[in-house]
Scaffold this motif. Sequence first.
Motif, PDB file in Angstrom:
ATOM      1  N   PHE A  55      78.187 -11.513  -0.682  1.00  0.00           N
ATOM      2  CA  PHE A  55      78.235 -10.175  -1.259  1.00  0.00           C
ATOM      3  C   PHE A  55      79.114  -9.318  -0.338  1.00  0.00           C
ATOM      4  CE2 PHE A  55      74.499 -12.249  -2.658  1.00  0.00           C
ATOM      5  CZ  PHE A  55      74.071 -11.679  -3.852  1.00  0.00           C
ATOM      6  N   ILE A  56      80.108  -8.645  -0.905  1.00  0.00           N
ATOM      7  CA  ILE A  56      80.961  -7.751  -0.128  1.00  0.00           C
ATOM      8  C   ILE A  56      80.848  -6.355  -0.713  1.00  0.00           C
ATOM      9  CG2 ILE A  56      83.340  -7.142   0.443  1.00  0.00           C
ATOM     10  CD1 ILE A  56      84.000 -10.037   0.695  1.00  0.00           C
ATOM     11  N   THR A  57      80.606  -5.371   0.160  1.00  0.00           N
ATOM     12  CA  THR A  57      80.410  -3.997  -0.286  1.00  0.00           C
ATOM     13  C   THR A  57      80.858  -3.040   0.810  1.00  0.00           C
ATOM     14  OG1 THR A  57      78.768  -2.542  -1.299  1.00  0.00           O
ATOM     15  CG2 THR A  57      78.023  -3.815   0.581  1.00  0.00           C
ATOM     16  N   ASP A  58      81.479  -1.890   0.480  1.00  0.00           N
ATOM     17  CA  ASP A  58      81.874  -1.418  -0.826  1.00  0.00           C
ATOM     18  C   ASP A  58      83.379  -1.540  -0.899  1.00  0.00           C
ATOM     19  OD1 ASP A  58      82.505   0.023  -3.119  1.00  0.00           O
ATOM     20  OD2 ASP A  58      81.427   1.806  -2.562  1.00  0.00           O
ATOM     21  N   ALA A  59      83.881  -2.093  -1.998  1.00  0.00           N
ATOM     22  CA  ALA A  59      85.308  -2.364  -2.104  1.00  0.00           C
ATOM     23  C   ALA A  59      85.954  -1.641  -3.272  1.00  0.00           C
ATOM     24  CB  ALA A  59      85.525  -3.865  -2.247  1.00  0.00           C
ATOM     25  N   ALA A  60      85.261  -0.662  -3.894  1.00  0.00           N
ATOM     26  CA  ALA A  60      85.846  -0.036  -5.083  1.00  0.00           C
ATOM     27  C   ALA A  60      85.475   1.428  -5.286  1.00  0.00           C
ATOM     28  CB  ALA A  60      85.434  -0.820  -6.333  1.00  0.00           C
ATOM     29  N   ILE A  61      84.438   1.938  -4.655  1.00  0.00           N
ATOM     30  CA  ILE A  61      83.960   3.288  -4.986  1.00  0.00           C
ATOM     31  C   ILE A  61      84.107   4.259  -3.824  1.00  0.00           C
ATOM     32  CG2 ILE A  61      81.984   4.656  -5.722  1.00  0.00           C
ATOM     33  CD1 ILE A  61      83.113   2.809  -7.882  1.00  0.00           C
ATOM     34  N   ASN A  62      83.491   3.982  -2.692  1.00  0.00           N
ATOM     35  CA  ASN A  62      83.445   4.918  -1.562  1.00  0.00           C
ATOM     36  C   ASN A  62      84.589   4.613  -0.594  1.00  0.00           C
ATOM     37  OD1 ASN A  62      80.725   6.382  -2.023  1.00  0.00           O
ATOM     38  ND2 ASN A  62      80.221   4.211  -2.276  1.00  0.00           N
ATOM     39  N   ILE A  63      85.529   5.536  -0.503  1.00  0.00           N
ATOM     40  CA  ILE A  63      86.766   5.279   0.232  1.00  0.00           C
ATOM     41  C   ILE A  63      86.524   5.196   1.735  1.00  0.00           C
ATOM     42  CG2 ILE A  63      89.059   6.177   0.782  1.00  0.00           C
ATOM     43  CD1 ILE A  63      89.086   7.455  -2.014  1.00  0.00           C
ATOM     44  N   ASP A  64      85.934   6.202   2.307  1.00  0.00           N
ATOM     45  CA  ASP A  64      85.693   6.232   3.761  1.00  0.00           C
ATOM     46  C   ASP A  64      84.273   6.723   3.999  1.00  0.00           C
ATOM     47  OD1 ASP A  64      86.058   6.117   6.483  1.00  0.00           O
ATOM     48  OD2 ASP A  64      87.141   8.024   6.619  1.00  0.00           O
ATOM     49  N   PRO A  65      83.279   5.872   3.754  1.00  0.00           N
ATOM     50  CA  PRO A  65      81.884   6.332   3.752  1.00  0.00           C
ATOM     51  C   PRO A  65      81.388   6.744   5.136  1.00  0.00           C
ATOM     52  CG  PRO A  65      81.997   3.933   3.583  1.00  0.00           C
ATOM     53  CD  PRO A  65      83.402   4.433   3.453  1.00  0.00           C
ATOM     54  N   ASP A  66      80.580   7.811   5.153  1.00  0.00           N
ATOM     55  CA  ASP A  66      79.924   8.206   6.399  1.00  0.00           C
ATOM     56  C   ASP A  66      78.640   7.397   6.563  1.00  0.00           C
ATOM     57  OD1 ASP A  66      78.088   9.329   4.616  1.00  0.00           O
ATOM     58  OD2 ASP A  66      78.778  11.387   4.938  1.00  0.00           O
ATOM     59  N   LEU A  67      77.888   7.676   7.596  1.00  0.00           N
ATOM     60  CA  LEU A  67      76.704   6.877   7.910  1.00  0.00           C
ATOM     61  C   LEU A  67      75.662   6.943   6.797  1.00  0.00           C
ATOM     62  CD1 LEU A  67      75.205   5.071   9.903  1.00  0.00           C
ATOM     63  CD2 LEU A  67      74.314   7.152  11.000  1.00  0.00           C
ATOM     64  N   ASP A  68      75.397   8.136   6.275  1.00  0.00           N
ATOM     65  CA  ASP A  68      74.404   8.254   5.209  1.00  0.00           C
ATOM     66  C   ASP A  68      74.832   7.475   3.968  1.00  0.00           C
ATOM     67  OD1 ASP A  68      72.647   9.799   6.657  1.00  0.00           O
ATOM     68  OD2 ASP A  68      73.479  11.706   5.973  1.00  0.00           O
ATOM     69  N   THR A  69      76.112   7.547   3.642  1.00  0.00           N
ATOM     70  CA  THR A  69      76.602   6.798   2.488  1.00  0.00           C
ATOM     71  C   THR A  69      76.485   5.304   2.723  1.00  0.00           C
ATOM     72  OG1 THR A  69      78.140   8.577   1.932  1.00  0.00           O
ATOM     73  CG2 THR A  69      78.590   6.412   0.979  1.00  0.00           C
ATOM     74  N   LYS A  70      76.779   4.865   3.937  1.00  0.00           N
ATOM     75  CA  LYS A  70      76.650   3.443   4.239  1.00  0.00           C
ATOM     76  C   LYS A  70      75.198   2.974   4.142  1.00  0.00           C
ATOM     77  CE  LYS A  70      80.809   2.646   7.013  1.00  0.00           C
ATOM     78  NZ  LYS A  70      81.370   2.233   8.323  1.00  0.00           N
ATOM     79  N   ARG A  71      74.275   3.861   4.459  1.00  0.00           N
ATOM     80  CA  ARG A  71      72.875   3.475   4.289  1.00  0.00           C
ATOM     81  C   ARG A  71      72.590   3.157   2.832  1.00  0.00           C
ATOM     82  NH1 ARG A  71      67.968   4.010   2.588  1.00  0.00           N
ATOM     83  NH2 ARG A  71      68.804   5.325   0.950  1.00  0.00           N
ATOM     84  N   ASP A  72      73.088   3.995   1.919  1.00  0.00           N
ATOM     85  CA  ASP A  72      72.896   3.737   0.490  1.00  0.00           C
ATOM     86  C   ASP A  72      73.663   2.501   0.035  1.00  0.00           C
ATOM     87  OD1 ASP A  72      71.246   5.899   0.318  1.00  0.00           O
ATOM     88  OD2 ASP A  72      72.651   7.194  -0.754  1.00  0.00           O
ATOM     89  N   ILE A  73      74.878   2.324   0.541  1.00  0.00           N
ATOM     90  CA  ILE A  73      75.662   1.131   0.200  1.00  0.00           C
ATOM     91  C   ILE A  73      74.896  -0.125   0.610  1.00  0.00           C
ATOM     92  CG2 ILE A  73      77.754  -0.169   0.792  1.00  0.00           C
ATOM     93  CD1 ILE A  73      79.210   2.523   1.040  1.00  0.00           C
ATOM     94  N   ALA A  74      74.331  -0.080   1.807  1.00  0.00           N
ATOM     95  CA  ALA A  74      73.562  -1.231   2.298  1.00  0.00           C
ATOM     96  C   ALA A  74      72.352  -1.489   1.410  1.00  0.00           C
ATOM     97  CB  ALA A  74      73.131  -0.988   3.741  1.00  0.00           C
ATOM     98  N   GLN A  75      71.595  -0.445   1.087  1.00  0.00           N
ATOM     99  CA  GLN A  75      70.378  -0.643   0.301  1.00  0.00           C
ATOM    100  C   GLN A  75      70.697  -1.113  -1.110  1.00  0.00           C
ATOM    101  OE1 GLN A  75      67.108  -0.042   1.855  1.00  0.00           O
ATOM    102  NE2 GLN A  75      66.867  -1.543   0.214  1.00  0.00           N
ATOM    103  N   ASN A  76      71.764  -0.585  -1.700  1.00  0.00           N
ATOM    104  CA  ASN A  76      72.164  -1.047  -3.032  1.00  0.00           C
ATOM    105  C   ASN A  76      72.439  -2.549  -3.034  1.00  0.00           C
ATOM    106  OD1 ASN A  76      72.024   1.501  -4.205  1.00  0.00           O
ATOM    107  ND2 ASN A  76      74.200   1.934  -3.931  1.00  0.00           N
ATOM    108  N   ALA A  77      73.197  -3.007  -2.049  1.00  0.00           N
ATOM    109  CA  ALA A  77      73.549  -4.424  -1.987  1.00  0.00           C
ATOM    110  C   ALA A  77      72.320  -5.288  -1.745  1.00  0.00           C
ATOM    111  CB  ALA A  77      74.591  -4.658  -0.906  1.00  0.00           C
ATOM    112  N   ILE A  78      71.435  -4.826  -0.889  1.00  0.00           N
ATOM    113  CA  ILE A  78      70.200  -5.569  -0.616  1.00  0.00           C
ATOM    114  C   ILE A  78      69.378  -5.704  -1.897  1.00  0.00           C
ATOM    115  CG2 ILE A  78      67.983  -5.484   0.596  1.00  0.00           C
ATOM    116  CD1 ILE A  78      69.554  -4.009   2.880  1.00  0.00           C
ATOM    117  N   ASP A  79      69.249  -4.605  -2.619  1.00  0.00           N
ATOM    118  CA  ASP A  79      68.463  -4.635  -3.861  1.00  0.00           C
ATOM    119  C   ASP A  79      69.061  -5.608  -4.864  1.00  0.00           C
ATOM    120  OD1 ASP A  79      66.882  -2.735  -2.689  1.00  0.00           O
ATOM    121  OD2 ASP A  79      67.602  -1.048  -3.901  1.00  0.00           O
ATOM    122  N   LEU A  80      70.399  -5.622  -4.986  1.00  0.00           N
ATOM    123  CA  LEU A  80      71.025  -6.546  -5.929  1.00  0.00           C
ATOM    124  C   LEU A  80      70.810  -7.988  -5.495  1.00  0.00           C
ATOM    125  CD1 LEU A  80      72.769  -7.049  -8.419  1.00  0.00           C
ATOM    126  CD2 LEU A  80      74.792  -6.878  -6.955  1.00  0.00           C
TER     127      LEU A  80
END
Length: 485
Positions: free
Chosen positions: A301-326
């Motif tokens: 699983f590779i994330t994020d490669a299409a939506i969040n251009i330069d994510p900050d720490l809080d955004t990366k937390r959500d990116i991480a949790q989204n991928a884990i859930d999937l």
Amino acid sequence: MTDALCNRTFDDIVPGETASLQRTLTRADIDTFAVLSGDANPTHIDDEYARGTPQRQVVAHGMWSGALLSNLLGTDLPGPGTVYVEQSLSFLQPVRLGDTVTASVTAREKFAPTHQIRFDCLVVNQRGEKVAVGQALVQAPTQKIQRPRTRLPQLHLIDPGQRLLALVDRARAGCVGQHPMRVAVVHPVDAVSIQGAVDAARAGLIEPVWVGPEARIRAAAEAANIDLSAWPLFPTEHSHAAAALAVQLARSGQVGALMKGALHTDELMHAAFDAQNGLRTGRRASHVFVIDAPAADRLLFITDAAINIDPDLDTKRDIAQNAIDLAQDLGIATPRMAVLAAVETVNASMPATLHAAALCKMADRGQITGAILDGPLAFDNAISLAAAKAKGIHSPVAGQADILLTPDLESGNMLAKQLEYLGGATLAGLVIGTRVPIILTSRADGVEARLASCALAVLQRQARRTAMAPDITVAAEPSPTGAQP
């Protein structure tokens, strides 16, 4: 096996002289012969079919036994310089996976004028049963030859996309007895967009709902000889309106997912992320590539490669949790996540390493759940146990990562595309963290990738039937063609 090949000349060989070799039949042997010969006989390659045959198991092509005998004659007796003239073999019974056979050749008769020798050929299995018998006529060499044994190239058989196709089969099995998930296909004004959705519909995964300019959609379908009459169509004037209407269908529970057609990704995302009428949730949305790479022993699983251009720490937390859930929705109970950077140590001048360290501590404190995190890790250490060991990295994630969280969109996109175009990987993708998943497809995607992307959305729904999102299995039927919801 010696490092040199030495032959026996015609004058050296005496009747009764023999040579033999032993070999165990593996799946790779069977697959190799199938690829080389083009023989797709299910008796040789299809386990399910073979179970219904008398031998009840995949068996070797007869050529395999013949190849062992050819090996003996060409490399051992007589050896280098041998020319095959003719061969006659009878195959008495099948060779099954795991059987160990002994092939032997015995000089029977010599013909001086032509320097030919007839050999008796025999192949027996580990039970002493004859597998193949016959004779071979060869022209033996007349001069002594000694050559270094040629190093043969390693052969790696790959079956691209098979792990993703296994997800398609799982999703299809879960749809049995259920109404297929309705998917709004947004602005499908080209044959590629239409065909991808139709393939998924015919596979029993989705029920497409076409949203976009009616005349252009029907013209594209007609040009591709595709009949759209089985599925509803919601007409709009242009792509902007198609994106807005598709989002409205999702908000009202009439569709369970969106699928990108022939419009730009940012155009679709603009409507999906609208603050008032979009599909936002309390979590930032992100994209996940699910990648079947031939060199890997698992899906990545590779994330994020299409939506969040330069994510900050809080955004990366959500990116991480989204991928884990999937990953959990797809059956990985406790995925391992590597937070990638260029180095394995925290460096104050490299923000990706600081984010990695912080995310790992957030996981320790329960701010990210459901996975084992480690980082910063470079890509090689994340996927290769050997690389991690060489650098002295001791981690439950290093070399075993399921999820690769990249520093930014550019690095994630380049990594995924490199795996696809240089590594032969097959990619499926999904936007998650929204009220319904969004299937992002590319014009370059093949059938397997499009089916697998739909399967990701279906499997997510199957895993979350009790989630707070609208229960699309009981949603009202969309309005007929020409009507607005």
